[in-house]
Scaffold this motif. Structure first.
Motif, PDB file in Angstrom:
ATOM      1  N   HIS A  89      12.403   8.164  -9.015  1.00 34.51           N
ATOM      2  CA  HIS A  89      12.484   6.974  -8.167  1.00 34.51           C
ATOM      3  C   HIS A  89      11.087   6.519  -7.756  1.00 34.51           C
ATOM      4  O   HIS A  89      10.153   7.328  -7.687  1.00 34.51           O
ATOM      5  CB  HIS A  89      13.311   7.258  -6.904  1.00 34.51           C
ATOM      6  N   TRP A  90      10.999   5.244  -7.473  1.00 32.13           N
ATOM      7  CA  TRP A  90       9.794   4.673  -6.876  1.00 32.13           C
ATOM      8  C   TRP A  90       9.852   4.876  -5.366  1.00 32.13           C
ATOM      9  O   TRP A  90      10.928   5.098  -4.814  1.00 32.13           O
ATOM     10  CB  TRP A  90       9.682   3.185  -7.199  1.00 32.13           C
ATOM     11  N   VAL A  91       8.729   4.789  -4.724  1.00 36.28           N
ATOM     12  CA  VAL A  91       8.693   4.943  -3.262  1.00 36.28           C
ATOM     13  C   VAL A  91       9.584   3.901  -2.596  1.00 36.28           C
ATOM     14  O   VAL A  91      10.330   4.196  -1.656  1.00 36.28           O
ATOM     15  CB  VAL A  91       7.241   4.836  -2.743  1.00 36.28           C
ATOM     16  N   ILE A  92       9.539   2.683  -3.117  1.00 34.34           N
ATOM     17  CA  ILE A  92      10.320   1.609  -2.499  1.00 34.34           C
ATOM     18  C   ILE A  92      11.818   1.839  -2.683  1.00 34.34           C
ATOM     19  O   ILE A  92      12.632   1.359  -1.882  1.00 34.34           O
ATOM     20  CB  ILE A  92       9.886   0.230  -3.058  1.00 34.34           C
ATOM     21  N   ASP A  93      12.203   2.581  -3.731  1.00 34.77           N
ATOM     22  CA  ASP A  93      13.620   2.939  -3.898  1.00 34.77           C
ATOM     23  C   ASP A  93      14.101   3.761  -2.705  1.00 34.77           C
ATOM     24  O   ASP A  93      15.218   3.570  -2.219  1.00 34.77           O
ATOM     25  CB  ASP A  93      13.814   3.765  -5.170  1.00 34.77           C
ATOM     26  N   GLY A  97       0.777  -1.238   0.000  1.00 39.93           N
ATOM     27  CA  GLY A  97       0.000   0.000   0.000  1.00 39.93           C
ATOM     28  C   GLY A  97       0.804   1.280   0.000  1.00 39.93           C
ATOM     29  O   GLY A  97       0.457   2.236   0.710  1.00 39.93           O
ATOM     30  N   ILE A  98       1.875   1.354  -0.805  1.00 39.68           N
ATOM     31  CA  ILE A  98       2.691   2.577  -0.836  1.00 39.68           C
ATOM     32  C   ILE A  98       2.861   3.094  -2.271  1.00 39.68           C
ATOM     33  O   ILE A  98       3.886   3.708  -2.603  1.00 39.68           O
ATOM     34  CB  ILE A  98       4.071   2.345  -0.194  1.00 39.68           C
ATOM     35  N   GLN A  99       1.879   2.880  -3.107  1.00 35.06           N
ATOM     36  CA  GLN A  99       1.943   3.392  -4.485  1.00 35.06           C
ATOM     37  C   GLN A  99       1.543   4.869  -4.506  1.00 35.06           C
ATOM     38  O   GLN A  99       0.410   5.224  -4.835  1.00 35.06           O
ATOM     39  CB  GLN A  99       1.026   2.566  -5.398  1.00 35.06           C
ATOM     40  N   TRP A 100       2.487   5.735  -4.200  1.00 33.80           N
ATOM     41  CA  TRP A 100       2.217   7.169  -4.104  1.00 33.80           C
ATOM     42  C   TRP A 100       2.854   7.949  -5.245  1.00 33.80           C
ATOM     43  O   TRP A 100       2.872   9.187  -5.217  1.00 33.80           O
ATOM     44  CB  TRP A 100       2.749   7.705  -2.768  1.00 33.80           C
ATOM     45  N   GLU A 101       3.402   7.263  -6.234  1.00 35.90           N
ATOM     46  CA  GLU A 101       4.133   7.940  -7.300  1.00 35.90           C
ATOM     47  C   GLU A 101       3.236   8.857  -8.145  1.00 35.90           C
ATOM     48  O   GLU A 101       3.625   9.999  -8.456  1.00 35.90           O
ATOM     49  CB  GLU A 101       4.811   6.917  -8.226  1.00 35.90           C
ATOM     50  N   VAL A 102       2.051   8.383  -8.527  1.00 35.62           N
ATOM     51  CA  VAL A 102       1.199   9.157  -9.440  1.00 35.62           C
ATOM     52  C   VAL A 102       0.774  10.493  -8.840  1.00 35.62           C
ATOM     53  O   VAL A 102       0.965  11.547  -9.473  1.00 35.62           O
ATOM     54  CB  VAL A 102      -0.026   8.326  -9.874  1.00 35.62           C
ATOM     55  N   PRO A 103       0.210  10.560  -7.630  1.00 40.58           N
ATOM     56  CA  PRO A 103      -0.193  11.865  -7.092  1.00 40.58           C
ATOM     57  C   PRO A 103       0.986  12.808  -6.859  1.00 40.58           C
ATOM     58  O   PRO A 103       0.873  14.018  -7.081  1.00 40.58           O
ATOM     59  CB  PRO A 103      -0.900  11.517  -5.777  1.00 40.58           C
ATOM     60  N   LEU A 104       2.134  12.273  -6.423  1.00 38.15           N
ATOM     61  CA  LEU A 104       3.301  13.127  -6.201  1.00 38.15           C
ATOM     62  C   LEU A 104       3.838  13.656  -7.526  1.00 38.15           C
ATOM     63  O   LEU A 104       4.193  14.847  -7.639  1.00 38.15           O
ATOM     64  CB  LEU A 104       4.392  12.364  -5.449  1.00 38.15           C
ATOM     65  N   ASN A 105       3.916  12.794  -8.528  1.00 36.18           N
ATOM     66  CA  ASN A 105       4.393  13.244  -9.826  1.00 36.18           C
ATOM     67  C   ASN A 105       3.457  14.274 -10.440  1.00 36.18           C
ATOM     68  O   ASN A 105       3.903  15.245 -11.071  1.00 36.18           O
ATOM     69  CB  ASN A 105       4.547  12.032 -10.755  1.00 36.18           C
ATOM     70  N   ARG A 106       2.175  14.119 -10.220  1.00 31.07           N
ATOM     71  CA  ARG A 106       1.205  15.084 -10.728  1.00 31.07           C
ATOM     72  C   ARG A 106       1.368  16.424 -10.013  1.00 31.07           C
ATOM     73  O   ARG A 106       1.256  17.491 -10.621  1.00 31.07           O
ATOM     74  CB  ARG A 106      -0.203  14.539 -10.531  1.00 31.07           C
ATOM     75  N   LEU A 107       1.645  16.397  -8.711  1.00 30.90           N
ATOM     76  CA  LEU A 107       1.861  17.630  -7.953  1.00 30.90           C
ATOM     77  C   LEU A 107       3.042  18.403  -8.504  1.00 30.90           C
ATOM     78  O   LEU A 107       2.973  19.632  -8.695  1.00 30.90           O
ATOM     79  CB  LEU A 107       2.091  17.284  -6.472  1.00 30.90           C
ATOM     80  N   PHE A 108       4.149  17.719  -8.790  1.00 33.29           N
ATOM     81  CA  PHE A 108       5.346  18.381  -9.290  1.00 33.29           C
ATOM     82  C   PHE A 108       5.195  18.789 -10.759  1.00 33.29           C
ATOM     83  O   PHE A 108       5.939  19.652 -11.227  1.00 33.29           O
ATOM     84  CB  PHE A 108       6.556  17.453  -9.133  1.00 33.29           C
ATOM     85  N   THR A 109       4.263  18.175 -11.444  1.00 30.71           N
ATOM     86  CA  THR A 109       4.037  18.518 -12.848  1.00 30.71           C
ATOM     87  C   THR A 109       3.056  19.677 -12.999  1.00 30.71           C
ATOM     88  O   THR A 109       3.278  20.591 -13.807  1.00 30.71           O
ATOM     89  CB  THR A 109       3.497  17.296 -13.609  1.00 30.71           C
TER      90      THR A 109
END
Length: 289
Positions: A220-224, A62-74
């Motif tokens: 990077h991915w969250v798990i990275d 349950g740590i797939q946070w890449e999409v919302p964070l990438n959208r915020l920075f975009t």
């Protein structure tokens, strides 16, 4: 600290010579870091498969946070631009600044911290070579934020490499994130050695901010980030263990064929016990007489 004078006696070199040696050592580590990234396999297909596997693991915990964070920075240019400068600059500047600060504090602070950084970095480099992994920006649906703001900085479209030097970097060196790892090293160094609370808090905010930036910029991915923290934590643990083992003293003892401390202690205890038995026997003889 109490070990400062002992460490000073253990290093007969003048301070400037030790400083030059440490500078060469740190630069050598950076060269090794760069070479290891270049020696890693650049085959994209297995790197993409490995990225998919990491995403599956993130889904399970349950740590797939890449999409919302990438959208915020975009979506917000200021955040994206600041994040790009953070990613391309602070990784080196802050780490170097803390190393210099620790050096000025003394060898008893600098030595264990530098050892932890070296061990954690080597663990990360081993993963780069054995497990090349594609970052999110190579996957459809993610935006390469640094490339988006390349015209506003000194980096090009190849990760955070300076413009025109993209061929000198390995873009599949995503797992684990040493950006995250080195930022945790900074936080731990400040937590252990800084006397002011606000400095320690600033260190933890830097580590957290770096984790958000590396994910938000699509690098990077969250798990990275999590595994990057883990390798540096392992580096600190190993550095502490090596400090207690005192490898240099152990090697000298082996070369000189000296008994280990516990054996010497046992021999002393045995001699004391033998003397006690002789004393008891002597008193018994006297009492019988």
């Amino acid at each position: 600290m109490s070990t400062a004078s002992a460490l000073a006696r253990a290093h007969p070199w003048p301070r400037w010579a030790r400083g030059l040696f440490e500078l060469v050592l740190v630069v050598g580590l950076w060269v090794l870091y760069s070479l290891a990234r270049l020696l890693a396999d650049t085959n994209m297909a297995p790197a993409l498969r490995r990225a998919d596997e990491l995403v599956d693991i993130e889904g399970l915990i349950g740590i797939q946070w890449e999409v919302p964070l990438n959208r915020l920075f975009t979506d917000y240019k200021v955040i994206g631009l600041l994040g790009s400068y953070w990613y391309a600059s602070l990784h080196y500047i802050v780490t170097a600044a803390v190393l210099i600060w620790l050096w000025r504090l003394g060898a008893d602070r600098y030595g264990p911290a530098r050892r932890a950084l070296v061990i954690g970095t080597l663990l990360g480099l081993m993963a780069y070579i054995s497990l090349p992994t594609a970052p999110p920006r190579f996957i459809g649906g993610y935006v390469d934020v640094l490339s988006l703001h390349a015209a506003d900085g000194w980096w090009g479209g190849d990760a955070s490499a300076p413009r025109g030097l993209g061929g000198l970097t390995n873009e599949l060196a995503a797992f684990p994130s040493l950006h995250a790892g080195w930022s945790l090293w900074v936080a731990l160094a400040l937590q252990i050695y800084a006397s002011r609370k606000w400095v320690r808090v600033l260190g933890w905010l830097y580590a957290l901010g770096t984790a958000i930036v590396i994910v938000g910029t699509g690098n990077h991915w969250v798990i990275d980030a999590i595994v990057g923290w883990m390798v540096i934590a392992a580096g600190w643990a190993a550095a502490e263990a090596l400090g207690r083992i005192q490898i240099s003293r152990l090697v000298r003892r082996i070369l000189r064929s000296e008994p280990a401390p516990y054996l010497a202690a046992a021999e002393v205890d045995g001699d004391d016990e033998h003397e006690d038995h002789e004393d008891v026997g002597h008193h018994l003889v006297e009492s019988e007489q």
